[in-house]
Write a protein that holds these residues in place. Sequence first.
Motif, PDB file in Angstrom:
ATOM      1  N   MET A   1      22.614   5.742  58.970  1.00 48.96           N
ATOM      2  CA  MET A   1      23.405   5.933  58.808  1.00 48.96           C
ATOM      3  C   MET A   1      24.072   4.711  60.142  1.00 48.96           C
ATOM      4  SD  MET A   1      25.704   8.491  60.810  1.00 48.96           S
ATOM      5  CE  MET A   1      27.405   8.239  61.628  1.00 48.96           C
ATOM      6  N   TYR A   2      22.928   4.611  61.044  1.00 52.99           N
ATOM      7  CA  TYR A   2      23.205   3.650  61.911  1.00 52.99           C
ATOM      8  C   TYR A   2      22.706   2.396  61.925  1.00 52.99           C
ATOM      9  CZ  TYR A   2      24.060   7.179  65.377  1.00 52.99           C
ATOM     10  OH  TYR A   2      24.511   8.404  66.281  1.00 52.99           O
ATOM     11  N   GLU A   3      21.873   2.266  60.739  1.00 52.06           N
ATOM     12  CA  GLU A   3      22.168   0.833  60.183  1.00 52.06           C
ATOM     13  C   GLU A   3      22.312   0.195  59.574  1.00 52.06           C
ATOM     14  OE1 GLU A   3      19.889   3.788  60.301  1.00 52.06           O
ATOM     15  OE2 GLU A   3      17.780   3.352  60.726  1.00 52.06           O
ATOM     16  N   GLN A   4      23.470   1.052  58.239  1.00 52.64           N
ATOM     17  CA  GLN A   4      24.429   0.730  57.921  1.00 52.64           C
ATOM     18  C   GLN A   4      25.775   0.601  58.399  1.00 52.64           C
ATOM     19  OE1 GLN A   4      25.392   3.877  55.492  1.00 52.64           O
ATOM     20  NE2 GLN A   4      23.490   3.768  53.867  1.00 52.64           N
ATOM     21  N   MET A   5      25.865   1.022  59.834  1.00 51.24           N
ATOM     22  CA  MET A   5      27.005   0.507  60.768  1.00 51.24           C
ATOM     23  C   MET A   5      26.497  -1.059  61.233  1.00 51.24           C
ATOM     24  SD  MET A   5      27.804   4.289  62.722  1.00 51.24           S
ATOM     25  CE  MET A   5      28.761   3.449  63.954  1.00 51.24           C
ATOM     26  N   THR A   6      25.274  -1.270  61.521  1.00 53.06           N
ATOM     27  CA  THR A   6      24.860  -2.095  62.268  1.00 53.06           C
ATOM     28  C   THR A   6      25.400  -3.574  62.319  1.00 53.06           C
ATOM     29  OG1 THR A   6      23.436  -1.315  63.511  1.00 53.06           O
ATOM     30  CG2 THR A   6      23.212  -3.312  63.684  1.00 53.06           C
ATOM     31  N   SER A  69      18.230  -3.276  61.808  1.00 56.52           N
ATOM     32  CA  SER A  69      18.403  -3.624  59.692  1.00 56.52           C
ATOM     33  C   SER A  69      18.044  -4.945  59.273  1.00 56.52           C
ATOM     34  CB  SER A  69      20.095  -3.042  60.104  1.00 56.52           C
ATOM     35  OG  SER A  69      20.722  -2.106  60.961  1.00 56.52           O
ATOM     36  N   SER A  70      17.989  -4.651  58.267  1.00 58.23           N
ATOM     37  CA  SER A  70      17.059  -6.384  58.084  1.00 58.23           C
ATOM     38  C   SER A  70      17.859  -6.286  56.410  1.00 58.23           C
ATOM     39  CB  SER A  70      15.384  -5.714  58.238  1.00 58.23           C
ATOM     40  OG  SER A  70      15.333  -6.523  59.032  1.00 58.23           O
ATOM     41  N   VAL A  84      18.047 -11.815  57.684  1.00 59.99           N
ATOM     42  CA  VAL A  84      19.090 -11.134  58.811  1.00 59.99           C
ATOM     43  C   VAL A  84      18.163 -10.370  58.885  1.00 59.99           C
ATOM     44  CG1 VAL A  84      21.665 -10.872  59.488  1.00 59.99           C
ATOM     45  CG2 VAL A  84      20.515 -12.378  57.407  1.00 59.99           C
ATOM     46  N   SER A  85      17.927  -9.927  60.364  1.00 56.55           N
ATOM     47  CA  SER A  85      17.042  -8.520  60.738  1.00 56.55           C
ATOM     48  C   SER A  85      18.264  -8.055  62.581  1.00 56.55           C
ATOM     49  CB  SER A  85      15.937  -8.809  61.505  1.00 56.55           C
ATOM     50  OG  SER A  85      15.542  -7.392  62.062  1.00 56.55           O
ATOM     51  N   PHE A  86      18.782  -7.005  62.721  1.00 54.35           N
ATOM     52  CA  PHE A  86      19.195  -6.849  64.294  1.00 54.35           C
ATOM     53  C   PHE A  86      18.162  -5.680  64.118  1.00 54.35           C
ATOM     54  CE2 PHE A  86      22.759  -8.729  61.943  1.00 54.35           C
ATOM     55  CZ  PHE A  86      23.468  -9.685  62.660  1.00 54.35           C
ATOM     56  N   ASN A 142      15.283 -11.451  64.397  1.00 51.15           N
ATOM     57  CA  ASN A 142      14.267 -12.170  63.530  1.00 51.15           C
ATOM     58  C   ASN A 142      14.614 -13.820  64.292  1.00 51.15           C
ATOM     59  OD1 ASN A 142      15.037 -14.741  61.766  1.00 51.15           O
ATOM     60  ND2 ASN A 142      14.245 -13.705  60.985  1.00 51.15           N
ATOM     61  N   MET A 143      13.614 -14.222  64.352  1.00 53.90           N
ATOM     62  CA  MET A 143      13.210 -15.383  64.847  1.00 53.90           C
ATOM     63  C   MET A 143      14.170 -16.210  65.214  1.00 53.90           C
ATOM     64  SD  MET A 143       9.249 -15.560  66.518  1.00 53.90           S
ATOM     65  CE  MET A 143       8.461 -14.471  67.632  1.00 53.90           C
ATOM     66  N   LEU A 144      14.850 -16.909  63.774  1.00 53.54           N
ATOM     67  CA  LEU A 144      14.990 -18.121  63.294  1.00 53.54           C
ATOM     68  C   LEU A 144      17.206 -17.823  63.348  1.00 53.54           C
ATOM     69  CD1 LEU A 144      15.595 -20.245  62.264  1.00 53.54           C
ATOM     70  CD2 LEU A 144      15.726 -19.540  59.617  1.00 53.54           C
ATOM     71  N   LEU A 145      17.180 -15.895  63.408  1.00 53.69           N
ATOM     72  CA  LEU A 145      18.496 -16.181  63.712  1.00 53.69           C
ATOM     73  C   LEU A 145      18.988 -16.019  65.181  1.00 53.69           C
ATOM     74  CD1 LEU A 145      20.987 -14.633  62.621  1.00 53.69           C
ATOM     75  CD2 LEU A 145      19.728 -12.694  62.812  1.00 53.69           C
ATOM     76  N   MET A 146      17.758 -15.772  65.118  1.00 53.22           N
ATOM     77  CA  MET A 146      18.171 -15.742  67.581  1.00 53.22           C
ATOM     78  C   MET A 146      18.127 -17.351  67.884  1.00 53.22           C
ATOM     79  SD  MET A 146      15.654 -16.879  69.690  1.00 53.22           S
ATOM     80  CE  MET A 146      13.491 -16.454  69.099  1.00 53.22           C
ATOM     81  N   PHE A 147      17.184 -18.549  67.248  1.00 49.65           N
ATOM     82  CA  PHE A 147      17.082 -18.907  67.145  1.00 49.65           C
ATOM     83  C   PHE A 147      18.285 -19.672  67.308  1.00 49.65           C
ATOM     84  CE2 PHE A 147      15.508 -24.392  67.518  1.00 49.65           C
ATOM     85  CZ  PHE A 147      15.788 -24.166  68.407  1.00 49.65           C
TER      86      PHE A 147
END
Length: 657
Positions: A1-6, A69-70, A84-86, A142-147
């Motif tokens: 549930m929370y993974e889908q909301m993120t 969530s990836s 894409v990972s949060f 994710n390092m690239l998303l963070m960057f």
Amino acid sequence: MYEQMTPMLMFILTIVPIVFASPIAVYWFIRQDNKGARPLAYLAVTGLGISAIASTFIAVAYPMKTIVSSYPWLTIPGVFTIQVSFIVDFLSRYMGLLTAWLAFIIGVYALEYMAEDYRLGWYWFFYNLFAASMLLTVYSNNMLLMFIGWEGLGISSWALIGNWYKDDDELTFVGKLNDFVLGKPAWTTPSYAAYRAIATIRLGDMFMLGSIASIGLLTHTLNFTSINWASLINSIGTVGIAALLLLFLLGPFTKSAQFPFNDWLLTAMTGPTSVSALLHSATMVAAGVYIFMRLTLSLYSAGALTSSGVLITYLVIIYIGLLTALLGSLFALAVDERKVILAGSTMASLGLMMGITAAAPYLSNVVTIGEYVLPTAVLVAFLYLIIHALSKATLFLVSGHLIHETGTRFNIGDLELAKRMKLAFYSTIAAAITLGGVPPLAGYWVHAAMDDLVSSISQTVGWGSYALLVLASIAYVAFLARFTSLNFIKGGSVKHSETEHGGLTMATSYTITATVALATVAIPFMLHVPSVLIEPGYDVYVVSIGVFLWVIFIIALMKPRAQSLSGLTTIFERRYYLQAFMDVVLAGFGKVLIEFAYLISHGIDVLFNTLTPSLFASFSRVIRRIQVGLLNQYIKYIYLATVVMLIIVLILVMVYG
């Protein structure tokens, strides 16, 4: 549930502020009408408010466990898929909450502070992009998303530090006007400060990006929670992992202004005070420390935190961090420019956060909060980050109000000013005693935990670390008292007053942050980790240090200026000549190097484009003449060759008889 909301919440956190700031940017760009653009600033702040509500939902509604969530993003055939990972864990849950709400409150302050600015569309678009980029950095797994968020912070900081690009108001400068060192200005204008910031930060970012690429290629993932550090260490060895981590950390080093990359942070005070408040509290400079904490958690989760390469790297960081803390504290204690003082103290606090976090591999104890398991050093450094963010935001916002009220960026103020600006005086006192480490407020319990951690590892890493911590703490609390005194008690009477530039909106904003900072005293008791955050504060030795810090605070409050520091003041006002060194020595060396390279290049150009073609052309003409020449020309060449051969024969006969 929370993974889908993120993902939906991440969209609200990072995209909504930018969308809501776009109308004022477009209107201002097309019409260049600040008066008409002014009402649209409220829409930009509304976007920040929506983002703050989303961060609150995450902090309150999500369970106390790590949620990732990836989703597939980019695929490198035969190598790996970038996702894409949060992540929502202890760090991102509360860092996101802190960032979003401070961005909103400081945005409310800026509605009044920036009302008459000549660049409203530019300011609000990049302010909201600044906040959104930080939130992307915070929640990225994710390092690239963070960057990407990391780079958004960089471009936004450049735009906001240089917001007053016209360089036409001395009030926006850093340093004393007409002060020259080695023939170069010792003061800094907004446009030049923006350049220095982006140039310094990009230096670290290049190495950081290379390190991220290497990690991805070697481990086939860029997710902090998935990196197999143990396998990576086995592959590249102790020296390899130390080099890789140091290259990665050059990004946090430059963004978080660790020595010697701190001059940009001091000159960044040319930007609007609302920008300084956000930049120095919960966004740009905190991003470097936060990513270091995230890296430390990743190494700990993979069981690689105590490997020899990591230990070597973290030992270096302990000393760099604590040295930065001492240098920043002395800087804040010596100079006389409001915002630059606070910038120096931010540098000191960032050094403490870095140094304490780096102690994690040398400590065996961890803490459990809900389902979160954290290295003790990371928890202590993170709590200090929260206390610092709230207190420093308060002090910067008060400084902006004081600059408007007094018409100067230098310390000045007496009790009359304190009576006229009661909320500002209260807020300054509240922030100072919270951050200063004096009992019984939050800073004291966190400083006690720091003392306990550093003293426990001193035999392993050297007692120099503990000495740096104590000296930095003493200088830090003295600066806070000095800042308070010179602006509200013993700084001199205020001759210039423009009260119409500051009002209730600004005062309310910093009063809220100051009160919340005071309330953080409850945090050590609410986390239920008494062995880390409570028991060290009851130690007799630590209590005596706390009392001593109170004495230092009161003495500095009563005697804020010391003639013995006058020599240091000049050195620090010129930022220990680092800018002059870069502008004269390094720039001069660079100029000589460029001229030498030009000479070499020019010589190569002459050799290959002039001399060599000429020689080939001449030789070709000779050959061509031989090929198409007349009989008499051939006879001449044969005759010449015969004569030469006869001369050689005669010489040989004469020599050998």
